[in-house]
Design an enzyme around this catalytic site. Structure first.
Site, mmCIF file in Angstrom:
data_model
loop_
_atom_site.group_PDB
_atom_site.id
_atom_site.type_symbol
_atom_site.label_atom_id
_atom_site.label_comp_id
_atom_site.label_asym_id
_atom_site.label_seq_id
_atom_site.Cartn_x
_atom_site.Cartn_y
_atom_site.Cartn_z
ATOM 1 N N HIS A 1 27.845 15.365 28.649
ATOM 2 C CA HIS A 1 27.684 14.070 29.284
ATOM 3 C C HIS A 1 26.290 13.483 29.072
ATOM 4 O O HIS A 1 25.309 14.216 28.973
ATOM 5 C CB HIS A 1 27.932 14.196 30.789
ATOM 6 N N LYS B 1 17.256 15.837 33.272
ATOM 7 C CA LYS B 1 17.883 16.750 34.238
ATOM 8 C C LYS B 1 17.136 18.077 34.265
ATOM 9 O O LYS B 1 16.786 18.616 33.218
ATOM 10 C CB LYS B 1 19.338 17.027 33.850
ATOM 11 N N TYR C 1 21.303 20.469 39.913
ATOM 12 C CA TYR C 1 20.363 19.828 39.009
ATOM 13 C C TYR C 1 19.812 18.542 39.606
ATOM 14 O O TYR C 1 20.484 17.837 40.328
ATOM 15 C CB TYR C 1 20.959 19.588 37.619
#
Length: 179
Positions: A61, A70, A129
């Site tokens: 993604h 992230k 995350y």
């Protein structure tokens, strides 16, 4: 905090010191001033937490606008975590990196401009995350996890369990990329 470079530009493995005794353990899982030494100024806006059963593959993604960095860690179970550099200007454009994340106290910094996903190796796994921008569904994209041109060596046992979104991922040649 120990920082290790990956084979991809700007992506790092972070190991935090773990203090253990007969009561259990203590970890500083995030310290802004140490983190910013490797990434520059950061602004995390949201923490995400997912739980997946064995064989679930989430990804790969990314958001084509409102690009997210992230900081990923697995707090329970184990996953094989994968990132792909989608930045055309990067010397590692089109390359991938994978690492087993578990209760091993490792985290992966996924810079903005990368696709990210993971495969669950244990009966269950919980992944947490931090992200540097909010989720915008209209900019959400999926890179096909199984694109043979990427050559990702997933640690997969059998057929993965995928969402409809992930089944419809685009190949590297087809997907939108960053300048």
């Amino acid at each position: 905090m120990k920082i290790t470079e990956t084979n991809l530009k700007d992506a790092y493995i972070i190991a935090n010191q773990k203090f253990e005794d007969n009561r259990g353990f203590f970890i500083e899982s995030f310290k802004l001033r140490e983190f910013e030494k490797i990434t520059g100024e950061s602004n995390f806006v949201q923490d995400n937490h997912s739980k997946s059963s064995k064989g679930v593959l989430r990804g790969l993604h990314y958001q084509i606008q409102h690009v997210q960095g992230k900081l990923v860690r697995c707090i329970s179970g184990a996953v094989f975590d994968v990132i792909v550099d989608l930045r055309k200007s990067s010397p590692t454009f089109g390359k991938w990196f994978g690492i087993k994340l578990s209760e091993n106290n490792l985290q992966l910094w996924v810079p903005p401009g990368f696709a990210h996903g993971f495969y669950t190796l244990t009966d269950f796994a919980e992944v947490q995350y931090k992200v540097t921008d909010y989720y915008y569904p209209e900019y959400d994209r999926t890179l096909l996890w199984s694109d043979i041109n990427l050559g990702i060596e997933w640690a997969i046992d059998g057929d993965p369990i995928l969402s409809e979104k992930d089944l419809k991922g685009k190949t590297f040649d087809e997907c939108e990329k960053y300048d």
